[in-house]
Design a protein around this motif. Structure first.
Motif, PDB file in Angstrom:
ATOM      1  N   ALA A  52       0.809  -1.204  -0.099  1.00 35.74           N
ATOM      2  CA  ALA A  52       0.042  -0.070  -0.022  1.00 35.74           C
ATOM      3  C   ALA A  52       0.848   1.205  -0.234  1.00 35.74           C
ATOM      4  N   ALA A  53       2.002   1.100   0.563  1.00 36.87           N
ATOM      5  CA  ALA A  53       2.823   2.307   0.661  1.00 36.87           C
ATOM      6  C   ALA A  53       4.387   1.767   1.052  1.00 36.87           C
ATOM      7  N   ASP A  54       5.360   2.445   0.509  1.00 42.30           N
ATOM      8  CA  ASP A  54       6.721   2.060   0.545  1.00 42.30           C
ATOM      9  C   ASP A  54       6.901   1.585   1.802  1.00 42.30           C
ATOM     10  N   PRO A  55       7.510   0.626   2.162  1.00 47.55           N
ATOM     11  CA  PRO A  55       7.939  -0.064   3.412  1.00 47.55           C
ATOM     12  C   PRO A  55       9.148   0.716   3.853  1.00 47.55           C
ATOM     13  N   ARG A  56       9.349   1.022   5.275  1.00 47.10           N
ATOM     14  CA  ARG A  56      10.399   1.630   5.749  1.00 47.10           C
ATOM     15  C   ARG A  56      11.457   0.695   6.456  1.00 47.10           C
ATOM     16  N   HIS A  57      10.667  -0.399   6.981  1.00 45.98           N
ATOM     17  CA  HIS A  57      11.546  -1.700   7.528  1.00 45.98           C
ATOM     18  C   HIS A  57      11.228  -3.074   6.928  1.00 45.98           C
ATOM     19  N   ALA A  79      13.749   2.098   2.378  1.00 48.98           N
ATOM     20  CA  ALA A  79      13.670   1.085   3.305  1.00 48.98           C
ATOM     21  C   ALA A  79      15.029   0.588   3.931  1.00 48.98           C
ATOM     22  N   VAL A  80      15.046   0.214   5.023  1.00 50.86           N
ATOM     23  CA  VAL A  80      16.057  -0.482   5.505  1.00 50.86           C
ATOM     24  C   VAL A  80      15.777  -2.079   5.549  1.00 50.86           C
ATOM     25  N   VAL A  81      16.940  -2.984   5.467  1.00 53.32           N
ATOM     26  CA  VAL A  81      16.488  -4.276   5.456  1.00 53.32           C
ATOM     27  C   VAL A  81      17.350  -4.824   6.467  1.00 53.32           C
ATOM     28  N   THR A  82      16.528  -5.806   7.388  1.00 50.79           N
ATOM     29  CA  THR A  82      17.432  -6.494   8.503  1.00 50.79           C
ATOM     30  C   THR A  82      17.428  -8.171   7.740  1.00 50.79           C
ATOM     31  N   ALA A  83      18.637  -8.346   7.467  1.00 43.10           N
ATOM     32  CA  ALA A  83      18.886  -9.502   6.551  1.00 43.10           C
ATOM     33  C   ALA A  83      19.244 -10.698   7.537  1.00 43.10           C
ATOM     34  N   VAL A  84      18.396 -11.901   7.777  1.00 49.61           N
ATOM     35  CA  VAL A  84      18.569 -12.876   8.699  1.00 49.61           C
ATOM     36  C   VAL A  84      19.226 -14.201   7.854  1.00 49.61           C
ATOM     37  N   ASP A  85      20.146 -14.581   8.295  1.00 49.63           N
ATOM     38  CA  ASP A  85      20.661 -15.997   8.081  1.00 49.63           C
ATOM     39  C   ASP A  85      21.330 -16.776   9.012  1.00 49.63           C
ATOM     40  N   LEU A 121      13.029  -8.633  15.866  1.00 43.33           N
ATOM     41  CA  LEU A 121      13.290  -8.084  14.523  1.00 43.33           C
ATOM     42  C   LEU A 121      12.566  -6.681  14.551  1.00 43.33           C
ATOM     43  N   GLY A 122      11.984  -6.273  15.536  1.00 49.63           N
ATOM     44  CA  GLY A 122      11.055  -4.945  15.403  1.00 49.63           C
ATOM     45  C   GLY A 122       9.742  -5.191  14.676  1.00 49.63           C
ATOM     46  N   THR A 123       9.182  -4.313  14.156  1.00 50.69           N
ATOM     47  CA  THR A 123       7.784  -4.530  13.628  1.00 50.69           C
ATOM     48  C   THR A 123       7.879  -4.144  11.855  1.00 50.69           C
ATOM     49  N   PRO A 124       8.501  -4.854  11.104  1.00 46.48           N
ATOM     50  CA  PRO A 124       8.565  -4.579   9.823  1.00 46.48           C
ATOM     51  C   PRO A 124       7.349  -4.535   9.052  1.00 46.48           C
ATOM     52  N   GLU A 125       7.051  -3.571   7.823  1.00 43.77           N
ATOM     53  CA  GLU A 125       6.079  -3.694   7.157  1.00 43.77           C
ATOM     54  C   GLU A 125       6.019  -4.677   6.072  1.00 43.77           C
ATOM     55  N   LEU A 126       7.118  -5.188   5.809  1.00 41.69           N
ATOM     56  CA  LEU A 126       7.270  -6.190   4.665  1.00 41.69           C
ATOM     57  C   LEU A 126       8.325  -7.556   5.279  1.00 41.69           C
ATOM     58  N   VAL A 127       7.844  -8.502   5.107  1.00 41.46           N
ATOM     59  CA  VAL A 127       8.923  -9.642   5.367  1.00 41.46           C
ATOM     60  C   VAL A 127       8.962 -10.549   4.109  1.00 41.46           C
ATOM     61  N   LEU A 150       4.977  -9.074  11.949  1.00 43.79           N
ATOM     62  CA  LEU A 150       4.551  -7.856  11.264  1.00 43.79           C
ATOM     63  C   LEU A 150       3.776  -6.742  11.888  1.00 43.79           C
ATOM     64  N   ALA A 151       3.869  -5.553  11.275  1.00 48.85           N
ATOM     65  CA  ALA A 151       3.138  -4.534  11.721  1.00 48.85           C
ATOM     66  C   ALA A 151       1.711  -4.670  11.242  1.00 48.85           C
ATOM     67  N   PRO A 152       0.821  -4.338  11.758  1.00 48.33           N
ATOM     68  CA  PRO A 152      -0.684  -4.297  11.297  1.00 48.33           C
ATOM     69  C   PRO A 152      -0.833  -3.953   9.699  1.00 48.33           C
ATOM     70  N   ASN A 153      -1.250  -4.761   8.979  1.00 48.91           N
ATOM     71  CA  ASN A 153      -1.420  -4.283   7.458  1.00 48.91           C
ATOM     72  C   ASN A 153      -0.345  -4.785   6.855  1.00 48.91           C
ATOM     73  N   GLY A 154       0.645  -5.352   7.500  1.00 51.17           N
ATOM     74  CA  GLY A 154       1.790  -5.716   6.848  1.00 51.17           C
ATOM     75  C   GLY A 154       1.839  -6.763   6.015  1.00 51.17           C
ATOM     76  N   LEU A 155       2.836  -6.940   5.095  1.00 47.78           N
ATOM     77  CA  LEU A 155       2.788  -7.972   3.857  1.00 47.78           C
ATOM     78  C   LEU A 155       3.930  -9.051   3.920  1.00 47.78           C
ATOM     79  N   PHE A 156       3.595 -10.219   3.820  1.00 55.59           N
ATOM     80  CA  PHE A 156       4.634 -11.251   3.898  1.00 55.59           C
ATOM     81  C   PHE A 156       4.594 -11.927   2.410  1.00 55.59           C
ATOM     82  N   ALA A 157       5.839 -12.046   2.004  1.00 53.05           N
ATOM     83  CA  ALA A 157       6.113 -12.474   0.726  1.00 53.05           C
ATOM     84  C   ALA A 157       6.909 -13.751   0.526  1.00 53.05           C
ATOM     85  N   VAL A 158       6.347 -14.884   0.316  1.00 58.31           N
ATOM     86  CA  VAL A 158       6.797 -16.281   0.304  1.00 58.31           C
ATOM     87  C   VAL A 158       7.156 -16.466  -1.236  1.00 58.31           C
TER      88      VAL A 158
END
Length: 290
Positions: A52-57, A79-85, A121-127, A150-158
């Motif tokens: 809906a809007a460009d995510p910041r996290h 956006a800032v990305v937290t990269a987990v591995d 991981l905080g409350t990202p708008e996109l995972v 995820l933040a409310p209304n956040g998106l998860f892309a698999v």
């Protein structure tokens, strides 16, 4: 990628989705080639995401060497990305790439095993999870964790890949027609035992975890010929990793033909072929936390 390991076998949440060895250098190189060869298709997936809007996290779960992370940073310039591995080596490669691209201040890396204690991981708008969900020991638990993170209304892309790409014409090599397909069939049997969630339909699982699935898309990859030098190395790396998973079950004639392809000094080396293609599919689910 990812991973895949195209589907390189990886540690949980670490790679594209491919093969069984654990040679970190070889896997990392394959992930880098996957990122290079399939960059256009990865960009098309990030462009399709219904944000809906460009995510910041953004959080990238199982980031590998950074194909998804860098594509997301390009797609979402604020956006800032937290990269987990799980792999420190992969994260180091990602930091190097981000620095070379002038993006170091927009990438935070986190070494963590997502099958154990869930990291903060905080409350990202996109995972984003590309070729990593099927490596989770308990993917339903992971889906619930993502939902709650995820933040409310956040998106998860698999994003999931259809195994290693195919590279050879169907009638190649001339003395062993159908060799590549038989290798994939043998690897599929191996994965059915070792990676039971590979090939899962993530839509119902996402719904059961409380998400609303807003879109599903299949991205078809069919590249070349003519092909770049990277495609030859990508084919070599992929088939080398496949060999590690099927060598004990492949007929001797097939194994010998495969080894001729993998012998970089041989006139039959896959690196000397001009008829290679890259053929695979990616399936993407976009799911929203209500």
């Amino acid at each position: 990628m990812t991973h895949p390991s195209p589907h390189a076998a990886h540690d949980h949440g670490a790679h594209p989705a491919h093969a069984p060895e654990h040679d970190t250098d070889g896997q990392a190189e394959l992930l880098d080639l996957d990122a290079e060869v399939l960059a256009e298709h990865t960009a098309s997936i990030t462009a399709w995401l219904p944000v809906a809007a460009d995510p910041r996290h953004i959080v990238d779960l199982g980031c590998g060497t950074g194909a998804g992370t860098l594509a997301l940073l390009t797609r979402f310039p604020r956006a800032v990305v937290t990269a987990v591995d799980t792999s420190a080596d992969h994260l180091q490669r990602l930091r190097h790439k981000a620095g070379a691209a002038g993006l170091a201040d927009r990438v935070h890396t986190l070494e963590a095993d997502l099958d154990r204690a869930w990291p903060e991981l905080g409350t990202p708008e996109l995972v984003w999870a590309s070729a990593s969900m099927h490596h989770m020991a308990d993917p339903d638990r992971t889906l619930r964790q993502v939902h709650d993170t995820l933040a409310p209304n956040g998106l998860f892309a698999v994003v999931e890949l259809a195994g290693f790409p195919r590279f050879l014409p169907e009638n190649a090599p001339a003395d062993r027609p159908g060799l590549e397909e038989r290798c994939h069939t043998a690897l599929d049997r191996h994965h059915a035992e070792q990676v039971p969630h590979r090939g899962a339909d993530w839509g119902p699982k996402l719904t059961a975890a409380g998400f609303t699935v807003e879109g599903e898309r299949v991205v078809t990859v069919n590249i070349g010929p003519p092909h770049t030098e990277a495609v030859g190395r990508y084919a070599l790396g992929s088939l080398t990793r496949i060999r590690g998973g099927v060598a004990e079950t492949l007929p001797a004639e097939d194994l010998a033909a495969l080894d001729r392809l993998l012998d970089t000094e041989s006139p039959h080396s896959i690196l000397r072929r001009d008829d290679l293609t890259v053929r695979t599919e990616r399936t993407v689910w976009a799911a929203r936390r209500p």
